[in-house]
Write an enzyme that holds these catalytic residues in place. Structure first.
Site, PDB file in Angstrom:
ATOM      1  N   ASN A  12     -31.797  21.721  51.576  1.00 26.62           N
ATOM      2  CA  ASN A  12     -32.528  22.791  52.567  1.00 26.62           C
ATOM      3  C   ASN A  12     -32.908  22.200  53.843  1.00 26.62           C
ATOM      4  O   ASN A  12     -32.910  21.160  53.971  1.00 26.62           O
ATOM      5  CB  ASN A  12     -33.823  22.982  51.868  1.00 26.62           C
ATOM      6  CG  ASN A  12     -33.668  23.795  50.434  1.00 26.62           C
ATOM      7  OD1 ASN A  12     -32.716  24.259  50.037  1.00 26.62           O
ATOM      8  ND2 ASN A  12     -34.907  23.333  49.422  1.00 26.62           N
ATOM      9  N   ASP A  14     -35.637  22.447  56.103  1.00 21.48           N
ATOM     10  CA  ASP A  14     -36.921  22.515  56.099  1.00 21.48           C
ATOM     11  C   ASP A  14     -37.500  23.207  57.444  1.00 21.48           C
ATOM     12  O   ASP A  14     -37.306  22.371  58.379  1.00 21.48           O
ATOM     13  CB  ASP A  14     -37.684  21.112  55.786  1.00 21.48           C
ATOM     14  CG  ASP A  14     -37.565  20.935  54.228  1.00 21.48           C
ATOM     15  OD1 ASP A  14     -36.832  21.816  53.522  1.00 21.48           O
ATOM     16  OD2 ASP A  14     -37.871  19.737  53.927  1.00 21.48           O
ATOM     17  N   GLY A  42     -32.594  17.650  46.212  1.00 19.48           N
ATOM     18  CA  GLY A  42     -31.215  16.809  45.878  1.00 19.48           C
ATOM     19  C   GLY A  42     -31.045  15.860  47.058  1.00 19.48           C
ATOM     20  O   GLY A  42     -30.971  14.622  46.906  1.00 19.48           O
ATOM     21  N   GLU A 141     -33.488  22.978  41.408  1.00 18.67           N
ATOM     22  CA  GLU A 141     -33.413  23.782  42.763  1.00 18.67           C
ATOM     23  C   GLU A 141     -32.211  24.428  42.736  1.00 18.67           C
ATOM     24  O   GLU A 141     -31.663  25.041  43.743  1.00 18.67           O
ATOM     25  CB  GLU A 141     -33.792  23.031  43.858  1.00 18.67           C
ATOM     26  CG  GLU A 141     -35.195  22.853  44.376  1.00 18.67           C
ATOM     27  CD  GLU A 141     -35.610  22.642  45.626  1.00 18.67           C
ATOM     28  OE1 GLU A 141     -36.548  23.065  46.136  1.00 18.67           O
ATOM     29  OE2 GLU A 141     -34.730  21.835  46.342  1.00 18.67           O
ATOM     30  N   ASN A 185     -44.104  16.223  37.879  1.00 21.21           N
ATOM     31  CA  ASN A 185     -45.545  16.173  38.519  1.00 21.21           C
ATOM     32  C   ASN A 185     -46.236  16.747  37.675  1.00 21.21           C
ATOM     33  O   ASN A 185     -45.997  17.200  36.631  1.00 21.21           O
ATOM     34  CB  ASN A 185     -45.388  16.404  40.049  1.00 21.21           C
ATOM     35  CG  ASN A 185     -45.332  17.765  40.379  1.00 21.21           C
ATOM     36  OD1 ASN A 185     -45.337  18.758  39.453  1.00 21.21           O
ATOM     37  ND2 ASN A 185     -44.817  18.007  41.691  1.00 21.21           N
ATOM     38  N   THR A 249     -44.750  16.111  51.857  1.00 27.71           N
ATOM     39  CA  THR A 249     -43.245  16.336  51.510  1.00 27.71           C
ATOM     40  C   THR A 249     -42.193  15.537  51.270  1.00 27.71           C
ATOM     41  O   THR A 249     -41.968  14.636  52.085  1.00 27.71           O
ATOM     42  CB  THR A 249     -42.814  17.539  52.648  1.00 27.71           C
ATOM     43  OG1 THR A 249     -43.634  18.399  53.080  1.00 27.71           O
ATOM     44  CG2 THR A 249     -41.617  18.078  52.084  1.00 27.71           C
ATOM     45  N   GLY A 252     -42.524  12.736  46.290  1.00 27.31           N
ATOM     46  CA  GLY A 252     -42.014  12.932  44.855  1.00 27.31           C
ATOM     47  C   GLY A 252     -40.401  12.438  44.846  1.00 27.31           C
ATOM     48  O   GLY A 252     -40.152  11.816  43.914  1.00 27.31           O
ATOM     49  N   ASP A 253     -39.616  12.756  45.744  1.00 28.80           N
ATOM     50  CA  ASP A 253     -38.259  12.559  45.779  1.00 28.80           C
ATOM     51  C   ASP A 253     -38.113  11.239  46.157  1.00 28.80           C
ATOM     52  O   ASP A 253     -37.122  10.869  45.437  1.00 28.80           O
ATOM     53  CB  ASP A 253     -37.391  13.564  46.969  1.00 28.80           C
ATOM     54  CG  ASP A 253     -38.002  15.116  46.686  1.00 28.80           C
ATOM     55  OD1 ASP A 253     -37.967  15.633  45.464  1.00 28.80           O
ATOM     56  OD2 ASP A 253     -37.861  15.701  47.652  1.00 28.80           O
ATOM     57  N   GLY A 288     -42.199  14.889  57.412  1.00 33.11           N
ATOM     58  CA  GLY A 288     -40.880  15.330  57.101  1.00 33.11           C
ATOM     59  C   GLY A 288     -40.432  14.904  55.636  1.00 33.11           C
ATOM     60  O   GLY A 288     -41.030  14.052  55.144  1.00 33.11           O
TER      61      GLY A 288
HETATM   62  O1  RIB Z   1     -39.356  17.978  47.415  1.00 31.40           O
HETATM   63  C1  RIB Z   1     -39.515  18.366  48.922  1.00 31.40           C
HETATM   64  C2  RIB Z   1     -38.629  19.312  49.174  1.00 31.40           C
HETATM   65  O2  RIB Z   1     -38.778  20.660  48.502  1.00 31.40           O
HETATM   66  C3  RIB Z   1     -38.505  20.065  50.537  1.00 31.40           C
HETATM   67  O3  RIB Z   1     -37.676  18.957  51.330  1.00 31.40           O
HETATM   68  C4  RIB Z   1     -38.126  21.325  50.407  1.00 31.40           C
HETATM   69  O4  RIB Z   1     -36.609  21.642  50.697  1.00 31.40           O
HETATM   70  C5  RIB Z   1     -38.106  21.742  48.886  1.00 31.40           C
HETATM   71  O5  RIB Z   1     -37.006  21.838  48.334  1.00 31.40           O
END
Ligand code: RIB
Length: 318
Positions: A12, A14, A42, A141, A185, A249, A252-253, A288
């Site tokens: 995405n 953002d 992703g 997603e 989460n 943001t 978690g990734d 970010g």
């Molecule tokens: O996990 C964070 C992400 O969630 C952001 O970067 C946003 O694009 C959403 O997909």
């Protein structure tokens, strides 16, 4: 050469604004510092895995538009293999509208665009690639049928699958639980369980239900409450790392990618989760999503500075 990780998921753009607080319905408030920052669960996890030293392959779709070109280039610049990143004619690239409030908390609206066009047929030719990977990471997603099909193929070729259960999905089909490690989460675990999770005991009970539905292990990301590991008759609570959050943001990734990479390298789940905790904490200290992902050296140094990998609030076997 690092471990081989495949990420099948979303990319995405953002659109991020800083706000004094998250506005209420009908309210009009003033934001500032609007920025376009590459994101998507992703793509964030692919960048994080690459920065942690993995050889990373990304499978997804962007639109034939300016955002799509930037998202592709951002992955390529990080050394992520984009051979299987398709372009969907006639679809816009995925976009996320993100408001970041003081203290780093955010609210996010995702418009999936091209991410929603990654079909089960698109992943059919990946069978051989999947068989060569040390781990496959996915999130929710992209279409759920596609996630389910990848899980099925991965099981057939004996590839290890890590599913980040975000964003929250209610009434998830059983196939989604048949993974090696499930990482929700708190909100995502509540959606999967079909009820709110008030405390650690309730979180543990939900995790046990996920194990009974097929997950090999469950790692719950609990934000400032740390992480809860439930696997093989073992429950362990890892405390959160003390940090000053700027923007959560993508934190978690970073956690999910680090867990996948360190586990694929052969660390026990507990140690991999402890390092993942550090990776998530570091990501939250920076603005970010993709730009905030920490490098391997940063994660290892932070872990050392915090007194080593595996501080625990208690481990007990049931
Ligand atoms: O996990 C964070 C992400 O969630 C952001 O970067 C946003 O694009 C959403 O997909």
């Amino acid at each position: 050469m690092g471990v081989r990780i495949g990420v099948i998921g979303s990319a995405n753009m953002d659109l991020v604004a800083q706000v004094p607080r998250v506005p209420a319905a009908g309210e009009n408030i003033r934001g500032r510092d609007l920025r376009e920052i590459p994101g998507g669960k992703g793509a964030n996890q692919a960048v994080a895995a690459a920065r942690l030293g993995a050889e990373c392959l990304f499978v997804g779709k962007v639109g034939n538009d300016a955002f799509g070109a930037i998202l592709r280039e951002s992955l390529r610049r990080e050394g992520v293999n984009t051979e299987y990143l398709g372009t969907e004619e006639g679809a816009a690239s995925g976009t996320a509208l993100i408001l970041v409030a003081p203290g780093g908390q955010n609210s996010i609206v995702v418009c999936p665009g091209a991410n929603g066009c990654l079909t089960p047929e698109d992943v059919e030719p990946l069978r051989e690639e999947l068989s060569l990977l040390d781990a496959v990471i996915m999130q929710l997603e992209i279409p759920i049928d596609t996630v389910a099909r990848v899980i099925e193929i991965a099981r057939e070729v004996e590839a290890s699958v890590i599913l980040d259960a975000g964003p929250p999905l209610e009434q998830a089909p059983d196939e989604l639980f048949r993974v090696d490690i499930l990482i929700p989460n708190e909100a995502e675990a509540a959606a999967l369980a079909g009820r709110p999770l008030g405390d650690l005991r309730e979180a543990e009970r939900a995790a046990r239900e996920f194990l009974a539905r097929g997950a090999g292990a469950v790692v719950l990301k609990l934000g400032d409450k740390g992480a809860l590991l439930v696997a093989d008759g073992m429950v362990e609570h890892l405390p959160a790392r003390p940090i000053r959050a700027v923007d959560t943001t993508g934190a978690g990734d970073a956690f999910t990618a680090a867990l996948a990479v360190f586990r694929a390298e052969g660390l026990p789940l507990r140690e991999a989760a402890a390092l993942a905790n550090c990776a998530g904490a570091l990501a939250a200290t920076r603005p970010g999503a993709q730009p905030a992902m920490p490098t391997r050296a940063e994660v290892l140094n932070f872990s050392r500075a915090q007194g080593g990998g595996c501080q625990s609030h208690g481990v007990y076997f049931l």
